[in-house]
Design a protein around this motif. Structure first.
Motif, PDB file in Angstrom:
ATOM      1  N   THR A  70       4.110  73.694 -99.867  1.00 56.58           N
ATOM      2  CA  THR A  70       3.098  73.967 -99.357  1.00 56.58           C
ATOM      3  C   THR A  70       2.716  73.745 -97.711  1.00 56.58           C
ATOM      4  OG1 THR A  70       2.588  71.483 -99.194  1.00 56.58           O
ATOM      5  CG2 THR A  70       1.921  72.716-101.111  1.00 56.58           C
ATOM      6  N   THR A  71       1.835  74.357 -97.161  1.00 52.95           N
ATOM      7  CA  THR A  71       1.517  74.125 -95.761  1.00 52.95           C
ATOM      8  C   THR A  71       0.083  73.675 -95.913  1.00 52.95           C
ATOM      9  OG1 THR A  71       0.304  76.448 -95.616  1.00 52.95           O
ATOM     10  CG2 THR A  71       2.625  75.910 -95.014  1.00 52.95           C
ATOM     11  N   LYS A  72      -0.747  73.486 -94.588  1.00 54.97           N
ATOM     12  CA  LYS A  72      -1.885  72.978 -94.556  1.00 54.97           C
ATOM     13  C   LYS A  72      -3.124  73.718 -95.513  1.00 54.97           C
ATOM     14  CE  LYS A  72      -1.891  70.227 -90.366  1.00 54.97           C
ATOM     15  NZ  LYS A  72      -2.647  69.786 -89.207  1.00 54.97           N
ATOM     16  N   LYS A  73      -2.913  74.947 -95.421  1.00 54.16           N
ATOM     17  CA  LYS A  73      -3.862  75.788 -96.235  1.00 54.16           C
ATOM     18  C   LYS A  73      -3.459  76.476 -97.506  1.00 54.16           C
ATOM     19  CE  LYS A  73      -6.150  76.801 -91.889  1.00 54.16           C
ATOM     20  NZ  LYS A  73      -6.660  77.607 -90.868  1.00 54.16           N
ATOM     21  N   VAL A  74      -2.340  76.555 -97.473  1.00 55.01           N
ATOM     22  CA  VAL A  74      -1.707  77.529 -98.715  1.00 55.01           C
ATOM     23  C   VAL A  74      -0.399  76.939 -99.439  1.00 55.01           C
ATOM     24  CG1 VAL A  74      -0.282  79.406 -97.518  1.00 55.01           C
ATOM     25  CG2 VAL A  74      -1.446  79.967 -99.749  1.00 55.01           C
ATOM     26  N   SER A  84      -5.464  75.151-102.632  1.00 49.14           N
ATOM     27  CA  SER A  84      -5.058  73.925-101.894  1.00 49.14           C
ATOM     28  C   SER A  84      -4.205  73.236-103.019  1.00 49.14           C
ATOM     29  CB  SER A  84      -5.990  73.210-101.370  1.00 49.14           C
ATOM     30  OG  SER A  84      -5.492  72.069-100.581  1.00 49.14           O
ATOM     31  N   GLN A 110      -3.355  80.588-104.524  1.00 53.75           N
ATOM     32  CA  GLN A 110      -4.835  80.838-103.877  1.00 53.75           C
ATOM     33  C   GLN A 110      -5.443  79.771-103.762  1.00 53.75           C
ATOM     34  OE1 GLN A 110      -5.483  83.765-102.216  1.00 53.75           O
ATOM     35  NE2 GLN A 110      -3.383  84.442-102.799  1.00 53.75           N
ATOM     36  N   THR A 118      -1.003  69.932-103.376  1.00 55.36           N
ATOM     37  CA  THR A 118       0.125  68.902-102.764  1.00 55.36           C
ATOM     38  C   THR A 118       1.547  69.701-102.929  1.00 55.36           C
ATOM     39  OG1 THR A 118       0.368  67.914-104.795  1.00 55.36           O
ATOM     40  CG2 THR A 118      -1.209  67.198-103.277  1.00 55.36           C
ATOM     41  N   ARG A 139       2.096  83.462-104.370  1.00 54.20           N
ATOM     42  CA  ARG A 139       1.444  82.798-103.340  1.00 54.20           C
ATOM     43  C   ARG A 139       0.188  81.911-104.208  1.00 54.20           C
ATOM     44  NH1 ARG A 139      -2.260  85.057 -98.303  1.00 54.20           N
ATOM     45  NH2 ARG A 139      -2.840  83.012 -97.608  1.00 54.20           N
TER      46      ARG A 139
END
Length: 159
Positions: free
Chosen positions: A99-103, A127, A125, A129, A123
Protein backbone atom coordinates in the motif's frame (compact mmCIF):
# COMPACT_ATOMS: atom_id res chain seq x y z
CA UNK A 1 0.77 -21.04 28.04
CA UNK A 2 4.00 -21.22 30.02
CA UNK A 3 5.98 -20.08 26.97
CA UNK A 4 3.78 -17.01 26.54
CA UNK A 5 4.06 -16.11 30.22
CA UNK A 6 7.83 -16.66 30.08
CA UNK A 7 8.10 -14.38 27.01
CA UNK A 8 6.23 -11.67 28.90
CA UNK A 9 8.52 -12.12 31.91
CA UNK A 10 11.68 -11.88 29.78
CA UNK A 11 10.27 -8.79 28.03
CA UNK A 12 9.61 -7.16 31.40
CA UNK A 13 13.19 -7.85 32.48
CA UNK A 14 14.74 -6.50 29.27
CA UNK A 15 12.43 -3.48 29.12
CA UNK A 16 12.24 -2.94 32.89
CA UNK A 17 12.36 0.87 32.71
CA UNK A 18 9.47 0.96 30.20
CA UNK A 19 7.38 -1.43 32.28
CA UNK A 20 7.94 0.77 35.35
CA UNK A 21 7.22 4.08 33.61
CA UNK A 22 4.15 3.09 31.57
CA UNK A 23 0.97 1.08 31.76
CA UNK A 24 1.43 -2.05 29.67
CA UNK A 25 -1.38 -3.53 27.59
CA UNK A 26 -0.94 -7.15 26.54
CA UNK A 27 -3.12 -8.08 23.56
CA UNK A 28 -3.58 -11.84 23.48
CA UNK A 29 -6.08 -14.53 22.67
CA UNK A 30 -4.71 -16.67 25.53
CA UNK A 31 -5.97 -16.52 29.15
CA UNK A 32 -2.58 -15.54 30.64
CA UNK A 33 -3.89 -13.75 33.72
CA UNK A 34 -6.24 -16.60 34.58
CA UNK A 35 -3.48 -19.19 34.19
CA UNK A 36 -0.98 -17.24 36.27
CA UNK A 37 -3.50 -16.68 39.09
CA UNK A 38 -4.45 -20.34 39.51
CA UNK A 39 -3.55 -21.93 42.83
CA UNK A 40 -2.02 -24.99 41.17
CA UNK A 41 0.22 -22.91 38.88
CA UNK A 42 3.60 -24.46 38.20
CA UNK A 43 6.47 -23.26 40.39
CA UNK A 44 8.21 -21.40 37.59
CA UNK A 45 5.09 -19.37 36.88
CA UNK A 46 4.58 -18.41 40.53
CA UNK A 47 7.88 -16.53 40.62
CA UNK A 48 7.04 -14.86 37.29
CA UNK A 49 3.59 -13.89 38.54
CA UNK A 50 5.12 -12.22 41.59
CA UNK A 51 7.71 -10.44 39.44
CA UNK A 52 5.10 -9.20 36.94
CA UNK A 53 2.80 -8.11 39.77
CA UNK A 54 4.91 -5.00 40.38
CA UNK A 55 3.93 -3.58 36.96
CA UNK A 56 0.66 -2.07 35.78
CA UNK A 57 -0.20 -4.72 33.17
CA UNK A 58 -3.63 -4.92 31.58
CA UNK A 59 -4.61 -8.00 29.58
CA UNK A 60 -7.05 -7.45 26.71
CA UNK A 61 -8.45 -9.90 24.21
CA UNK A 62 -6.86 -9.52 20.81
CA UNK A 63 -9.38 -8.77 18.12
CA UNK A 64 -8.59 -10.69 14.97
CA UNK A 65 -8.41 -8.85 11.68
CA UNK A 66 -9.46 -10.36 8.37
CA UNK A 67 -5.93 -10.99 7.15
CA UNK A 68 -4.86 -12.63 10.41
CA UNK A 69 -7.85 -14.97 10.37
CA UNK A 70 -6.97 -16.02 6.84
CA UNK A 71 -3.32 -16.54 7.74
CA UNK A 72 -4.31 -18.64 10.75
CA UNK A 73 -6.67 -20.70 8.58
CA UNK A 74 -4.01 -21.39 5.96
CA UNK A 75 -1.38 -22.19 8.57
CA UNK A 76 -3.70 -24.60 10.35
CA UNK A 77 -4.71 -26.49 7.20
CA UNK A 78 -1.38 -26.50 5.39
CA UNK A 79 0.75 -29.53 5.91
CA UNK A 80 4.44 -29.40 5.04
CA UNK A 81 5.67 -32.10 2.71
CA UNK A 82 8.76 -32.90 0.73
CA UNK A 83 9.03 -32.09 -2.98
CA UNK A 84 8.83 -35.76 -3.97
CA UNK A 85 5.59 -36.22 -1.99
CA UNK A 86 3.72 -33.54 -3.98
CA UNK A 87 1.13 -34.64 -6.53
CA UNK A 88 2.30 -34.49 -10.15
CA UNK A 89 -0.02 -31.63 -11.17
CA UNK A 90 0.80 -29.11 -8.46
CA UNK A 91 0.39 -25.38 -9.05
CA UNK A 92 2.22 -22.73 -7.04
CA UNK A 93 0.66 -19.37 -6.15
CA UNK A 94 2.95 -16.63 -4.89
CA UNK A 95 1.28 -13.47 -3.58
CA UNK A 96 2.30 -10.08 -2.27
CA UNK A 97 0.35 -6.94 -1.44
CA UNK A 98 1.46 -3.42 -0.67
CA UNK A 99 0.00 0.00 0.00
CA UNK A 100 0.80 3.67 -0.29
CA UNK A 101 -1.14 6.55 1.23
CA UNK A 102 -3.78 6.58 -1.51
CA UNK A 103 -3.78 3.22 -3.25
CA UNK A 104 -3.02 -0.45 -2.73
CA UNK A 105 -1.87 -3.18 -5.03
CA UNK A 106 -1.68 -6.93 -5.22
CA UNK A 107 0.80 -9.05 -7.12
CA UNK A 108 0.22 -12.69 -8.00
CA UNK A 109 2.50 -15.19 -9.72
CA UNK A 110 1.04 -18.55 -10.76
CA UNK A 111 3.39 -21.37 -11.72
CA UNK A 112 1.82 -24.24 -13.61
CA UNK A 113 2.81 -27.90 -13.21
CA UNK A 114 4.73 -27.52 -16.50
CA UNK A 115 6.64 -24.57 -14.95
CA UNK A 116 4.88 -21.90 -17.05
CA UNK A 117 4.84 -18.59 -15.17
CA UNK A 118 1.75 -16.38 -15.21
CA UNK A 119 2.14 -12.92 -13.63
CA UNK A 120 -0.72 -10.67 -12.53
CA UNK A 121 -0.80 -7.21 -10.98
CA UNK A 122 -3.99 -5.76 -9.51
CA UNK A 123 -4.52 -2.14 -8.54
CA UNK A 124 -6.95 -1.88 -5.66
CA UNK A 125 -9.42 0.95 -6.20
CA UNK A 126 -9.98 1.55 -2.49
CA UNK A 127 -7.93 2.53 0.53
CA UNK A 128 -6.41 -0.47 2.31
CA UNK A 129 -3.93 -1.31 5.04
CA UNK A 130 -0.91 -3.42 4.19
CA UNK A 131 -2.54 -6.47 5.80
CA UNK A 132 -5.67 -5.95 3.72
CA UNK A 133 -3.56 -5.67 0.55
CA UNK A 134 -1.90 -9.00 1.43
CA UNK A 135 -5.35 -10.49 2.00
CA UNK A 136 -6.60 -9.19 -1.37
CA UNK A 137 -3.50 -10.58 -3.10
CA UNK A 138 -4.14 -14.01 -1.61
CA UNK A 139 -7.82 -13.95 -2.59
CA UNK A 140 -6.89 -12.88 -6.12
CA UNK A 141 -4.34 -15.70 -6.37
CA UNK A 142 -6.84 -18.27 -5.14
CA UNK A 143 -9.51 -16.97 -7.54
CA UNK A 144 -7.11 -17.17 -10.49
CA UNK A 145 -6.06 -20.70 -9.51
CA UNK A 146 -9.71 -21.71 -9.31
CA UNK A 147 -10.41 -20.18 -12.74
CA UNK A 148 -7.50 -22.22 -14.15
CA UNK A 149 -8.98 -25.34 -12.50
CA UNK A 150 -5.91 -25.92 -10.33
CA UNK A 151 -6.61 -28.82 -7.96
CA UNK A 152 -3.33 -29.12 -6.02
CA UNK A 153 -2.01 -25.80 -4.83
CA UNK A 154 0.97 -24.53 -2.89
CA UNK A 155 0.45 -21.00 -1.55
CA UNK A 156 3.46 -18.83 -0.82
CA UNK A 157 2.63 -15.40 0.59
CA UNK A 158 5.43 -12.85 1.03
CA UNK A 159 5.73 -11.34 4.49
Amino acid sequence: MEKIAFALLISSRKLHSYFQAHSIVVMTDQPIRKTMNKIDTAGRLIQGTIELGQFNIEYRPRAAIKAQILVNFIAKFTYPCKEEELPMKTWTVQTNGSTTKKVGGAGVVLISPQREILTYAVRLQFSVTNNEAEYEALLTGLSLAKALKAKNLIVQADS
